[in-house]
Design a protein around this motif. Structure first.
Motif, PDB file in Angstrom:
ATOM      1  N   GLN A   1      -7.026  -8.808  -6.327  1.00  0.00           N
ATOM      2  CA  GLN A   1      -6.631  -7.862  -7.371  1.00  0.00           C
ATOM      3  C   GLN A   1      -7.139  -6.450  -7.072  1.00  0.00           C
ATOM      4  N   ARG A   2      -8.371  -6.353  -6.596  1.00  0.00           N
ATOM      5  CA  ARG A   2      -8.942  -5.035  -6.316  1.00  0.00           C
ATOM      6  C   ARG A   2      -8.163  -4.304  -5.238  1.00  0.00           C
ATOM      7  N   VAL A   3      -7.747  -5.025  -4.213  1.00  0.00           N
ATOM      8  CA  VAL A   3      -6.982  -4.390  -3.141  1.00  0.00           C
ATOM      9  C   VAL A   3      -5.563  -4.085  -3.597  1.00  0.00           C
ATOM     10  N   ALA A   4      -4.934  -5.020  -4.313  1.00  0.00           N
ATOM     11  CA  ALA A   4      -3.547  -4.830  -4.730  1.00  0.00           C
ATOM     12  C   ALA A   4      -3.415  -3.711  -5.758  1.00  0.00           C
ATOM     13  N   LEU A   5      -4.376  -3.575  -6.666  1.00  0.00           N
ATOM     14  CA  LEU A   5      -4.309  -2.511  -7.670  1.00  0.00           C
ATOM     15  C   LEU A   5      -4.507  -1.137  -7.048  1.00  0.00           C
ATOM     16  N   ALA A   6      -5.266  -1.068  -5.974  1.00  0.00           N
ATOM     17  CA  ALA A   6      -5.513   0.225  -5.327  1.00  0.00           C
ATOM     18  C   ALA A   6      -4.329   0.701  -4.505  1.00  0.00           C
ATOM     19  N   HIS A   7      -3.417  -0.216  -4.146  1.00  0.00           N
ATOM     20  CA  HIS A   7      -2.280   0.144  -3.283  1.00  0.00           C
ATOM     21  C   HIS A   7      -0.981  -0.423  -3.864  1.00  0.00           C
ATOM     22  N   PRO A   8      -0.470   0.169  -4.930  1.00  0.00           N
ATOM     23  CA  PRO A   8       0.742  -0.376  -5.562  1.00  0.00           C
ATOM     24  C   PRO A   8       1.995  -0.237  -4.705  1.00  0.00           C
TER      25      PRO A   8
ATOM     26  N   GLU B   1     -11.427  -6.939 -16.821  1.00  0.00           N
ATOM     27  CA  GLU B   1     -10.369  -5.953 -16.591  1.00  0.00           C
ATOM     28  C   GLU B   1     -10.946  -4.551 -16.543  1.00  0.00           C
ATOM     29  N   GLN B   2     -11.925  -4.343 -15.691  1.00  0.00           N
ATOM     30  CA  GLN B   2     -12.546  -3.034 -15.515  1.00  0.00           C
ATOM     31  C   GLN B   2     -12.562  -2.703 -14.031  1.00  0.00           C
ATOM     32  N   PHE B   3     -11.829  -1.643 -13.668  1.00  0.00           N
ATOM     33  CA  PHE B   3     -11.654  -1.302 -12.251  1.00  0.00           C
ATOM     34  C   PHE B   3     -11.875   0.192 -12.049  1.00  0.00           C
ATOM     35  N   PHE B   4     -12.767   0.515 -11.119  1.00  0.00           N
ATOM     36  CA  PHE B   4     -12.958   1.879 -10.632  1.00  0.00           C
ATOM     37  C   PHE B   4     -12.485   1.945  -9.186  1.00  0.00           C
ATOM     38  N   PHE B   5     -11.681   2.963  -8.883  1.00  0.00           N
ATOM     39  CA  PHE B   5     -11.240   3.182  -7.507  1.00  0.00           C
ATOM     40  C   PHE B   5     -11.548   4.624  -7.127  1.00  0.00           C
ATOM     41  N   VAL B   6     -12.267   4.789  -6.028  1.00  0.00           N
ATOM     42  CA  VAL B   6     -12.569   6.119  -5.512  1.00  0.00           C
ATOM     43  C   VAL B   6     -11.912   6.238  -4.145  1.00  0.00           C
ATOM     44  N   ASN B   7     -10.977   7.146  -4.034  1.00  0.00           N
ATOM     45  CA  ASN B   7     -10.193   7.311  -2.798  1.00  0.00           C
ATOM     46  C   ASN B   7      -9.592   5.976  -2.363  1.00  0.00           C
TER      47      ASN B   7
ATOM     48  N   SER C   1     -10.897  -2.294 -21.509  1.00  0.00           N
ATOM     49  CA  SER C   1     -10.253  -2.400 -20.205  1.00  0.00           C
ATOM     50  C   SER C   1     -10.027  -0.999 -19.647  1.00  0.00           C
ATOM     51  N   TYR C   2     -10.155  -0.845 -18.346  1.00  0.00           N
ATOM     52  CA  TYR C   2      -9.825   0.440 -17.735  1.00  0.00           C
ATOM     53  C   TYR C   2      -9.451   0.237 -16.277  1.00  0.00           C
ATOM     54  N   PHE C   3      -8.510   1.065 -15.836  1.00  0.00           N
ATOM     55  CA  PHE C   3      -8.019   1.071 -14.454  1.00  0.00           C
ATOM     56  C   PHE C   3      -7.977   2.539 -14.035  1.00  0.00           C
ATOM     57  N   LEU C   4      -9.050   3.035 -13.477  1.00  0.00           N
ATOM     58  CA  LEU C   4      -9.210   4.465 -13.230  1.00  0.00           C
ATOM     59  C   LEU C   4      -9.268   4.739 -11.731  1.00  0.00           C
ATOM     60  N   TYR C   5      -8.497   5.750 -11.330  1.00  0.00           N
ATOM     61  CA  TYR C   5      -8.398   6.144  -9.921  1.00  0.00           C
ATOM     62  C   TYR C   5      -8.983   7.548  -9.783  1.00  0.00           C
ATOM     63  N   LEU C   6     -10.064   7.644  -9.035  1.00  0.00           N
ATOM     64  CA  LEU C   6     -10.740   8.924  -8.815  1.00  0.00           C
ATOM     65  C   LEU C   6     -10.486   9.373  -7.387  1.00  0.00           C
ATOM     66  N   ASP C   7     -10.038  10.606  -7.259  1.00  0.00           N
ATOM     67  CA  ASP C   7      -9.785  11.187  -5.939  1.00  0.00           C
ATOM     68  C   ASP C   7     -10.755  12.347  -5.742  1.00  0.00           C
ATOM     69  N   VAL C   8     -11.686  12.195  -4.793  1.00  0.00           N
ATOM     70  CA  VAL C   8     -12.700  13.215  -4.530  1.00  0.00           C
ATOM     71  C   VAL C   8     -12.663  13.575  -3.061  1.00  0.00           C
ATOM     72  N   PRO C   9     -13.147  14.755  -2.683  1.00  0.00           N
ATOM     73  CA  PRO C   9     -13.218  15.095  -1.252  1.00  0.00           C
ATOM     74  C   PRO C   9     -14.121  14.110  -0.523  1.00  0.00           C
ATOM     75  N   PRO C  10     -13.704  13.608   0.639  1.00  0.00           N
ATOM     76  CA  PRO C  10     -14.503  12.581   1.352  1.00  0.00           C
ATOM     77  C   PRO C  10     -15.916  13.032   1.698  1.00  0.00           C
ATOM     78  N   HIS C  11     -16.108  14.344   1.929  1.00  0.00           N
ATOM     79  CA  HIS C  11     -17.445  14.795   2.324  1.00  0.00           C
ATOM     80  C   HIS C  11     -18.423  14.836   1.158  1.00  0.00           C
ATOM     81  N   THR C  12     -17.952  14.619  -0.076  1.00  0.00           N
ATOM     82  CA  THR C  12     -18.840  14.652  -1.243  1.00  0.00           C
ATOM     83  C   THR C  12     -19.350  13.280  -1.633  1.00  0.00           C
ATOM     84  N   ILE C  13     -19.029  12.250  -0.891  1.00  0.00           N
ATOM     85  CA  ILE C  13     -19.474  10.895  -1.202  1.00  0.00           C
ATOM     86  C   ILE C  13     -20.052  10.241   0.046  1.00  0.00           C
ATOM     87  N   ASP C  14     -20.936   9.278  -0.161  1.00  0.00           N
ATOM     88  CA  ASP C  14     -21.502   8.491   0.934  1.00  0.00           C
ATOM     89  C   ASP C  14     -21.179   7.030   0.659  1.00  0.00           C
ATOM     90  N   ILE C  15     -20.319   6.445   1.488  1.00  0.00           N
ATOM     91  CA  ILE C  15     -19.875   5.059   1.296  1.00  0.00           C
ATOM     92  C   ILE C  15     -20.827   4.081   1.956  1.00  0.00           C
TER      93      ILE C  15
END
Length: 630
Positions: free
Chosen positions: A177-184, A249-255, A283-297
């Protein structure tokens, strides 16, 4: 002195690395799905047998690999995603460590089939425990197929630590679900033991959520959108009335990468402040788009935690965006500042002076001077009864009768009230007791409730204090467990079938629990992909509580189901006893208190609740004397 530090062989190092990368079959699913996405696939199929213990296969139509890459991808720290250390702070792909395939190949039987679009033939490679068994040319379609069989075949201790198929499949569905929701935009399919569980065609974010969780999800969603220099937020949150006890049903997606963040979750809960019942989760399905250099994965082995440069600003923006969306779509209460022009004071009245009303009093007025006997007679005759004492007939008519005094109103007045008959209660026979019969004082057997939480009763040796919630849990637990094991539960039939809506994976879970639930008193008519129709429920369950009971049952058992079927029944009995027991703060009448006490001491093990908490304590007279002797 000889050296004692030696370099480990590659196959041993890979098995050690597999302890971090591959914790369970779901870890393999995550790595293979992310590799397929990095290969620019538009159609991905996941095939699983026995919850991944026997088979995990991922088939994609991506770019494929050359023969050199096909062999090199199973080497440690071999990756096409990064070249320099600086690339770790500018990542645009999923996998980048180069350890996943090497770790998987070290603890399973792996078959790789891959072909590039410009090549005429593909390559078929077989690896068993990091050893290359065969490599040959084959006719294959474009893309890659990874087949992983017999996971942990060479590490039996790790295999023994795996949970039941239900629990492991639950984790696989979570990763899917996590992968499929991030790439509809990608077509996803999940097949388990030959049965198709998910078929998700290419769509937008909203349609992907609906296809994943069921058609009724559409009416629960509130869109969220915010665009700032720090972050771009999009996605959906659930309406407060659809909040559940569980956090499924709580999903956070960053990039486009799923993450877990308690800090950002707190921002969402803060936005819902005052809108949710205690203990409920939105429930939440939130997609956050941030500059890649501002996060450390690269701070967690599973890459589900991310370090942000400015978390406080992100917290404030997220909280504000959700509050705005809830208010914009009339979900949250808002103040209405629109004024009614009819209530405005005309402008020309600005120079007028206020005038006070005048009061005139008649000092000579006497309200008793005009009262006459005839007026009294007229007023009382309207309410006088007939000679037989009946003022009103059955049709609502009455016969007026003149009366000279008020005493006539009560002449021959009869009452229809009768003595209340004594109601006898059938006492339940108590088969067992914790105390001797002569120990309980018959003349002082009355119970008392304290703070709507404890029940106090006196015994010959002192005082008994019972926790009403834990005591009722024990009573219900033994009741349901007895019904499940002997299959003799009674149910109450509903006048109209009850239709409940769940997500696709929750319905699959209820199907597995259906035999045990039917033994507790539930009667299921039909079970479809996202709908359950119930025509009968247990006797002591209210119709309004059915949805809550099933939701809490799913939440309690999804990650805690033991292996044996008896333990599964035990878990169901515990979950239902916890959901339906008398809660702290509930007032109990004296009869209810006595019935609870008698039922508790009729149990086989009245000392502890199903969760091994004490149900009561005793205070002896000596203990009380010591308290006052201090």
């Amino acid at each position: 002195m000889s050296s004692i530090i030696q370099l480990l062989p590659d196959h041993v190092a890979n098995q050690i690395a597999a302890g971090e990368v591959v914790q369970r079959p779901a870890s393999v699913v995550k790595e293979l799905l992310e590799n397929a996405i990095d290969a620019k696939a538009t159609d991905i199929k996941l095939i699983v047998k026995d919850a991944g213990k026997t088979l995990i296969q991922v088939i994609d139509n991506g770019v494929g690999m050359s023969v050199t890459d096909a062999r090199l991808c199973f080497s440690r720290h071999a990756t096409s995603k990064i070249r320099h250390a600086e690339d770790l702070f500018d990542l645009h792909t999923k996998g980048f460590r180069g350890e996943a395939l090497a770790s998987i190949a070290a603890i399973a039987h792996v078959e790789l089939k891959t072909k590039q679009d410009q090549e005429e033939l593909g390559h078929h490679i077989i690896i068993e425990g990091s050893k290359f068994v065969s490599q040959e040319v084959a006719v294959l379609p474009k893309g890659t197929s990874f087949l992983v069989k017999n996971l942990f075949f060479n590490i039996p201790a790790r295999r023994n630590f795996l949970k039941s198929d239900t629990v492991e499949m639950r984790h696989i569905i979570d990763e899917f679900q996590r992968v499929a929701l991030a790439h509809p935009a990608i077509y996803f399919t999940l097949i388990h033991n030959g049965s198709e569980m998910f078929n998700l065609p290419s769509s937008n974010y909203r349609q992907r959520i609906v296809n994943m969780l069921g058609g009724k999800t559409n009416e629960k969603l509130v869109p969220v959108s915010e665009d700032t220099e720090i972050v771009t937020i999009s996605g959906f949150v659930g309406k407060p009335e659809f909040a559940k006890k569980s956090r499924g049903e709580q999903f956070f997606f960053v990039n486009d990468r799923f993450i877990k963040s308690g800090y950002l979750h707190h921002a969402i809960m803060s936005a819902y402040e005052g809108l949710l019942k205690e203990g409920n989760q939105p429930s939440y399905f939130l997609y956050l788009d941030v500059p890649p250099h501002t996060i450390d994965i690269n701070i967690h082995p599973t890459k589900t935690e991310i370090k942000f440069d400015d978390e406080q600003a992100l917290y404030a923006i997220l909280r504000s965006a959700i509050k705005h969306s809830l208010g914009q779509f009339n979900v949250a209460p808002v103040l209405d500042f629109e004024r009614d022009p009819n209530l405005d004071t005309p402008y020309e009245y600005k120079d007028l002076k206020s005038s006070f009303p005048t009061i005139q009093v008649d000092s000579n007025y006497n309200p008793f001077a005009t009262e006459t006997v005839s007026a009294k007679t007229s007023s009382t005759s309207n309410f006088s009864g007939s000679s037989n004492g009946s003022s009103y007939s059955s049709r609502g008519n009455y016969q007026p009768k003149e009366s000279a005094s008020w005493e006539s109103l009560y002449v021959d007045l009869k009452t229809d009230t009768e003595a209340v008959t004594n109601v006898s209660f059938e006492s339940e026979e108590v088969t067992g007791s914790l105390f001797n019969d002569n120990e309980i004082e018959k003349e002082t057997s009355r119970t008392y409730q304290i703070h709507k939480k404890y029940i106090v009763s006196s015994i010959k040796s002192g005082m008994l204090v019972i926790d009403q919630n834990k005591a009722h849990q024990r009573v219900l637990y033994e009741h349901y467990l007895r019904n499940i094991t002997v299959s003799q539960a009674s149910s109450q039939q509903l006048l109209f079938p009850l239709e409940l809506f769940f997500s696709v994976d929750e319905v699959q879970f209820i199907k597995e629990l259906q035999p045990s639930l039917e033994n507790t008193g539930f009667v299921f008519d039909t079970i479809s992909n996202d709908t359950i129709q119930i025509s009968g429920i247990p006797v002591n369950v209210q119709e309004s509580e059915v949805s809550i009971v099933l939701e809490e049952l799913i939440s309690n058992l999804q990650n805690e189901i033991p292996e044996s079927s008896f333990s599964l029944n035990d878990g169901i009995a515990k979950s239902m006893a916890k959901s339906l027991s008398v809660k702290t703060g509930t007032y109990l009448s004296e009869k209810e208190q006595e019935n609870l006490v008698n039922s508790l001491f009729a149990c086989k093990d009245p000392n502890v609740s199903p969760f091994n908490k004490p149900t009561f304590i005793t205070l002896s007279v000596e203990d009380l004397d010591k308290k006052f002797a201090l």
